[in-house]
Design an enzyme around this catalytic site. Structure first.
Site, short mmCIF file in Angstrom:
data_model
loop_
_atom_site.label_atom_id
_atom_site.label_comp_id
_atom_site.label_asym_id
_atom_site.label_seq_id
_atom_site.Cartn_x
_atom_site.Cartn_y
_atom_site.Cartn_z
N ASP A 60 -1.26 -0.53 6.13
CA ASP A 60 -1.64 -0.06 7.46
C ASP A 60 -3.11 -0.23 7.76
O ASP A 60 -3.51 -0.25 8.93
CB ASP A 60 -1.30 1.43 7.59
CG ASP A 60 -2.23 2.30 6.74
OD1 ASP A 60 -3.03 3.06 7.30
OD2 ASP A 60 -2.17 2.20 5.49
N ASP B 240 0.87 -1.16 0.00
CA ASP B 240 0.00 0.00 0.00
C ASP B 240 0.91 1.23 0.00
O ASP B 240 2.09 1.13 0.35
CB ASP B 240 -0.87 -0.04 1.26
CG ASP B 240 -1.70 1.21 1.45
OD1 ASP B 240 -2.41 1.59 0.51
OD2 ASP B 240 -1.62 1.80 2.54
N LEU B 241 0.38 2.40 -0.35
CA LEU B 241 1.19 3.61 -0.36
C LEU B 241 0.87 4.54 0.81
O LEU B 241 1.66 4.70 1.73
CB LEU B 241 1.00 4.36 -1.69
CG LEU B 241 1.55 3.68 -2.96
CD1 LEU B 241 1.23 4.52 -4.19
CD2 LEU B 241 3.04 3.44 -2.85
N ASP B 242 -0.33 5.15 0.77
CA ASP B 242 -0.69 6.17 1.74
C ASP B 242 -0.71 5.62 3.16
O ASP B 242 -1.36 4.61 3.44
CB ASP B 242 -2.06 6.76 1.41
CG ASP B 242 -2.08 7.48 0.07
OD1 ASP B 242 -1.00 7.80 -0.45
OD2 ASP B 242 -3.19 7.74 -0.44
#
Length: 235
Positions: free
Chosen positions: A188, A16-18
């Site tokens: 997250d 995931d990024l954000d």
């Protein structure tokens, strides 16, 4: 790092990024504030529209067009165009202006501060594993100077439903030519990342750097990370 089940051999890592590779909150707040101020100061049609008004319009559009929930970029462009049309601008002109504003918004939204530790972790992992991205967001990865670490990048929208739906996970397994269980997804979010990965056969690494309770989980991940650099233990 805490393991909840045996991990088994891993052939690729998905990220995931954000809020996984960087803190996304400040830049989103900045971009949202810029949009409201820009639309107020630039267009007579939206000069009286505050942030609450834009939020209410966004929620209405998503109720009326549920597909917009799965495409944050399309949703933003529709939001801007609809706001201008509400103020009396012709639909064709509103669509063109919305696209221009969105392009600026996306640049501001992508002014993310990536920790040096994240860059080091990705660099080390990329020497051992294929790295890929599965994200619901729309950050311009090339602006973060992270794109060279990843072999594939998949974003929700354009026909792909958001995580935890199967679309992005299934497409990534096809691109990698691997079985889902050979891929460890790192993220997250307890719903989109942890539950999404497990529902779709991936292994799951939950980044819990804010020390949330396990009660927040819908299902236990394969492992929990307190810091991203704990992934280096996989090497």
């Amino acid at each position: 790092m805490e393991f909840f089940r045996a991990l088994g051999p891993i052939a690729a890592l998905s990220f995931d990024l954000d809020d996984t590779l960087y803190d996304n909150g400040p830049v989103i707040e900045q971009a949202e504030a810029w949009m409201v101020a820009h639309m107020r100061d630039t267009y007579l049609q939206t000069a009286m529209c505050d942030r609450a008004w834009w939020q209410a319009l966004k929620h209405r559009l998503q109720r009326e067009q549920p597909a917009l929930r799965h495409d944050v970029s399309l949703c933003r462009r529709r939001l801007l165009a609809c706001g201008l049309e509400w103020g009396g601008m012709a639909a064709a002109e509103a669509a063109m202006e919305a696209d221009k504003v969105f392009a600026q918004f996306l640049e501001i939204r992508s002014q993310v501060e990536v920790p040096e530790s994240t860059r080091q972790v990705l660099g080390a992992l990329a020497e051992r594993f294929p790295l890929v991205v599965i994200t619901n967001g729309n950050v311009l990865l090339e602006r973060l100077a992270l794109d060279h670490h990843f072999q594939h990048v998949l974003k929700a929208g354009g026909g792909f439903a958001m995580k935890p739906a199967p679309d992005l996970f299934a497409q990534m397994t096809e691109r990698l030519g691997l079985a889902p269980g050979q891929i460890l997804h790192v993220g997250d979010d307890v719903f989109t990342d942890v539950l999404g990965a497990l529902r779709n056969g991936y292994r799951s690494a939950w980044l819990n750097d804010h020390h949330r309770s396990l009660q927040a989980l819908h299902r236990l991940p394969d492992l929990m990370l307190n810091r991203l650099d704990e992934l280096l233990l996989l090497l």
